[in-house]
Design a protein around this motif. Structure first.
Motif, mmCIF file in Angstrom:
data_model
loop_
_atom_site.group_PDB
_atom_site.id
_atom_site.type_symbol
_atom_site.label_atom_id
_atom_site.label_comp_id
_atom_site.label_asym_id
_atom_site.label_seq_id
_atom_site.Cartn_x
_atom_site.Cartn_y
_atom_site.Cartn_z
ATOM 1 N N ARG A 72 0.827 -1.207 0.000
ATOM 2 C CA ARG A 72 0.000 0.000 0.000
ATOM 3 C C ARG A 72 0.864 1.260 0.000
ATOM 4 N N GLU A 73 1.895 1.270 0.825
ATOM 5 C CA GLU A 73 2.744 2.448 0.942
ATOM 6 C C GLU A 73 3.493 2.735 -0.363
ATOM 7 N N LEU A 74 3.981 1.696 -1.006
ATOM 8 C CA LEU A 74 4.739 1.888 -2.240
ATOM 9 C C LEU A 74 3.843 2.305 -3.405
ATOM 10 N N HIS A 75 2.650 1.747 -3.478
ATOM 11 C CA HIS A 75 1.703 2.164 -4.518
ATOM 12 C C HIS A 75 1.432 3.668 -4.400
ATOM 13 N N ASN A 76 1.166 4.132 -3.187
ATOM 14 C CA ASN A 76 0.883 5.555 -2.974
ATOM 15 C C ASN A 76 2.099 6.414 -3.314
ATOM 16 N N ALA A 77 3.276 5.970 -2.889
ATOM 17 C CA ALA A 77 4.492 6.751 -3.139
ATOM 18 C C ALA A 77 4.799 6.852 -4.627
ATOM 19 N N MET A 78 4.588 5.775 -5.379
ATOM 20 C CA MET A 78 4.860 5.799 -6.817
ATOM 21 C C MET A 78 3.917 6.747 -7.543
ATOM 22 N N LYS A 79 2.684 6.865 -7.054
ATOM 23 C CA LYS A 79 1.737 7.817 -7.644
ATOM 24 C C LYS A 79 2.163 9.250 -7.352
ATOM 25 N N VAL A 80 2.532 9.506 -6.118
ATOM 26 C CA VAL A 80 2.932 10.848 -5.711
ATOM 27 C C VAL A 80 4.179 11.302 -6.482
ATOM 28 N N GLU A 81 5.133 10.400 -6.671
ATOM 29 C CA GLU A 81 6.395 10.743 -7.330
ATOM 30 C C GLU A 81 6.313 10.634 -8.848
ATOM 31 N N SER A 82 5.150 10.275 -9.372
ATOM 32 C CA SER A 82 4.947 10.157 -10.831
ATOM 33 C C SER A 82 6.001 9.276 -11.493
ATOM 34 N N ILE A 83 6.203 8.099 -10.904
ATOM 35 C CA ILE A 83 7.119 7.114 -11.490
ATOM 36 C C ILE A 83 6.541 6.622 -12.814
ATOM 37 N N ASP A 84 7.403 6.370 -13.779
ATOM 38 C CA ASP A 84 6.991 5.856 -15.091
ATOM 39 C C ASP A 84 5.905 4.786 -14.921
ATOM 40 N N ALA A 85 4.812 4.944 -15.655
ATOM 41 C CA ALA A 85 3.665 4.038 -15.518
ATOM 42 C C ALA A 85 4.000 2.606 -15.915
ATOM 43 N N ALA A 86 5.091 2.419 -16.666
ATOM 44 C CA ALA A 86 5.491 1.069 -17.060
ATOM 45 C C ALA A 86 6.146 0.303 -15.914
ATOM 46 N N ALA A 87 6.539 1.007 -14.862
ATOM 47 C CA ALA A 87 7.074 0.339 -13.667
ATOM 48 C C ALA A 87 5.906 -0.160 -12.834
ATOM 49 N N TRP A 88 6.007 -1.388 -12.363
ATOM 50 C CA TRP A 88 4.879 -1.965 -11.633
ATOM 51 C C TRP A 88 5.358 -2.867 -10.503
ATOM 52 N N ILE A 89 4.485 -3.005 -9.513
ATOM 53 C CA ILE A 89 4.824 -3.807 -8.336
ATOM 54 C C ILE A 89 4.202 -5.196 -8.462
ATOM 55 N N GLU A 90 5.033 -6.197 -8.318
ATOM 56 C CA GLU A 90 4.552 -7.585 -8.287
ATOM 57 C C GLU A 90 4.410 -8.005 -6.829
ATOM 58 N N ASP A 91 3.212 -8.355 -6.434
ATOM 59 C CA ASP A 91 2.936 -8.785 -5.063
ATOM 60 C C ASP A 91 3.140 -10.292 -4.967
ATOM 61 N N LYS A 92 4.200 -10.709 -4.282
ATOM 62 C CA LYS A 92 4.494 -12.128 -4.115
ATOM 63 C C LYS A 92 4.075 -12.625 -2.728
ATOM 64 N N THR A 93 3.243 -11.863 -2.063
ATOM 65 C CA THR A 93 2.677 -12.172 -0.747
ATOM 66 C C THR A 93 3.704 -12.015 0.368
ATOM 67 N N TYR A 94 4.855 -12.650 0.244
ATOM 68 C CA TYR A 94 5.869 -12.607 1.292
ATOM 69 C C TYR A 94 7.028 -11.677 0.939
ATOM 70 N N SER A 95 7.015 -11.169 -0.260
ATOM 71 C CA SER A 95 7.987 -10.168 -0.698
ATOM 72 C C SER A 95 7.362 -9.399 -1.855
ATOM 73 N N LEU A 96 8.024 -8.329 -2.269
ATOM 74 C CA LEU A 96 7.547 -7.526 -3.395
ATOM 75 C C LEU A 96 8.674 -7.372 -4.409
ATOM 76 N N SER A 97 8.301 -7.192 -5.665
ATOM 77 C CA SER A 97 9.273 -6.885 -6.704
ATOM 78 C C SER A 97 8.741 -5.730 -7.535
ATOM 79 N N ILE A 98 9.578 -4.712 -7.726
ATOM 80 C CA ILE A 98 9.199 -3.603 -8.598
ATOM 81 C C ILE A 98 9.969 -3.755 -9.912
ATOM 82 N N HIS A 99 9.227 -3.990 -10.984
ATOM 83 C CA HIS A 99 9.813 -4.208 -12.310
ATOM 84 C C HIS A 99 9.812 -2.899 -13.099
ATOM 85 N N TYR A 100 10.901 -2.638 -13.815
ATOM 86 C CA TYR A 100 10.952 -1.419 -14.630
ATOM 87 C C TYR A 100 11.612 -1.683 -15.993
#
Length: 267
Positions: free
Chosen positions: A105-133
């Motif tokens: 939740r925190e990273l989704h909000n931060a990426m919106k606020v910082e206007s990160i390239d829309a092609a970058a996305w968060i993969e939710d692996k339940t026990y860890s996260l991966s941000i692909h760019y």
């Protein structure tokens, strides 16, 4: 790897643990992670290998994700870089699940606020996260922005950088090296082999090599792996050689047992 044949013959024996990373090792890296597949020739050899000795897949993907892509039954499937699927780690997994849900939740909000390239996305692996760019318009600039954003948003997390991806893990999470050691103990394996391709595999490559053979896909000057295969195409002849050696040793053991039984029979 040509100079490692003697080491291979020294380590390889029935009952050894043969462990593999997934992406970039037994399955080609693709732009869309959901499209990753093990080539049928590699899959057939891995399935055959699992008939002769314990096989483990240790991957950054979730256990559920990678299990659907295997089409055979390895002894162990460990996901989230060593955090998921380890025997006896069930309570820790629940803690990691809760932590990563909040981070998401925190990273989704931060990426919106910082206007990160829309092609970058968060993969939710339940026990860890991966941000692909990988598909970002300017991957290098996006990498720098994401690194700063992650450090500011989840400062207590452990960050493992991969190929166009930031892996975000709980700081006390076991890594692949710890996972391999635990699986060896659980399997009672005297020796082990591990093949990987990325910085996330270095925790295995850096383990003592006395009874462990470590191999990297593609050479890298900074790797701690003992040997390397030129590319993924070299995996097929390597697996063939591995299977041949195991079968030879199993046949020799069978002959020895038969001879011993024959000698003990009364004449």
């Amino acid at each position: 790897m040509e100079h490692g044949i003697d080491r291979l013959l020294e380590i390889v024996k029935p009952g050894m643990l043969c462990a593999f990373d997934f992406d970039g090792t037994i399955a080609p890296i693709v732009d869309d992670p959901a499209a990753a597949r093990i080539p049928p020739p590699v899959l057939r050899r891995l399935a055959a290998l699992a008939e002769f000795t314990p096989v483990a897949i240790i991957t950054g993907r979730s256990v559920e994700d990678v299990s659907l892509r295997l089409d055979f039954f390895p002894e162990f499937v460990v996901g989230n870089h060593g955090m998921e699927g380890l025997p006896g780690y069930e309570q820790r997994e629940e803690h990691y699940r809760s932590m990563c849900s909040e981070w998401l939740r925190e990273l989704h909000n931060a990426m919106k606020v910082e206007s990160i390239d829309a092609a970058a996305w968060i993969e939710d692996k339940t026990y860890s996260l991966s941000i692909h760019y990988r598909q970002a318009q300017d991957p290098l600039a996006t990498e720098g922005k994401l690194r700063q954003l992650i450090q500011a948003t989840v400062p207590d997390a452990k960050i493992v950088e991969g190929k166009f991806v930031f892996n975000i893990l709980p700081s006390d999470a076991p890594h692949k090296g710890q996972a391999l050691k635990l699986l060896r103990e659980h399997a009672g394996a005297s020796g082990a082999l591990y093949i990987g391709d990325d910085v996330t595999d270095e925790s295995v490559f850096s383990l003592p090599h006395d009874d462990l053979l470590t191999i990297r896909i593609e050479d890298n000057a900074s790797t701690a792996a003992e040997f390397y295969l030129q590319d993924m195409q070299a995996m097929l002849p390597f697996l063939d050689m591995l299977l041949k050696r195991l079968i030879e040793m199993l046949r020799a053991e069978a002959v020895t047992r038969a001879s011993a039984i024959s000698e003990t029979k009364p004449t």
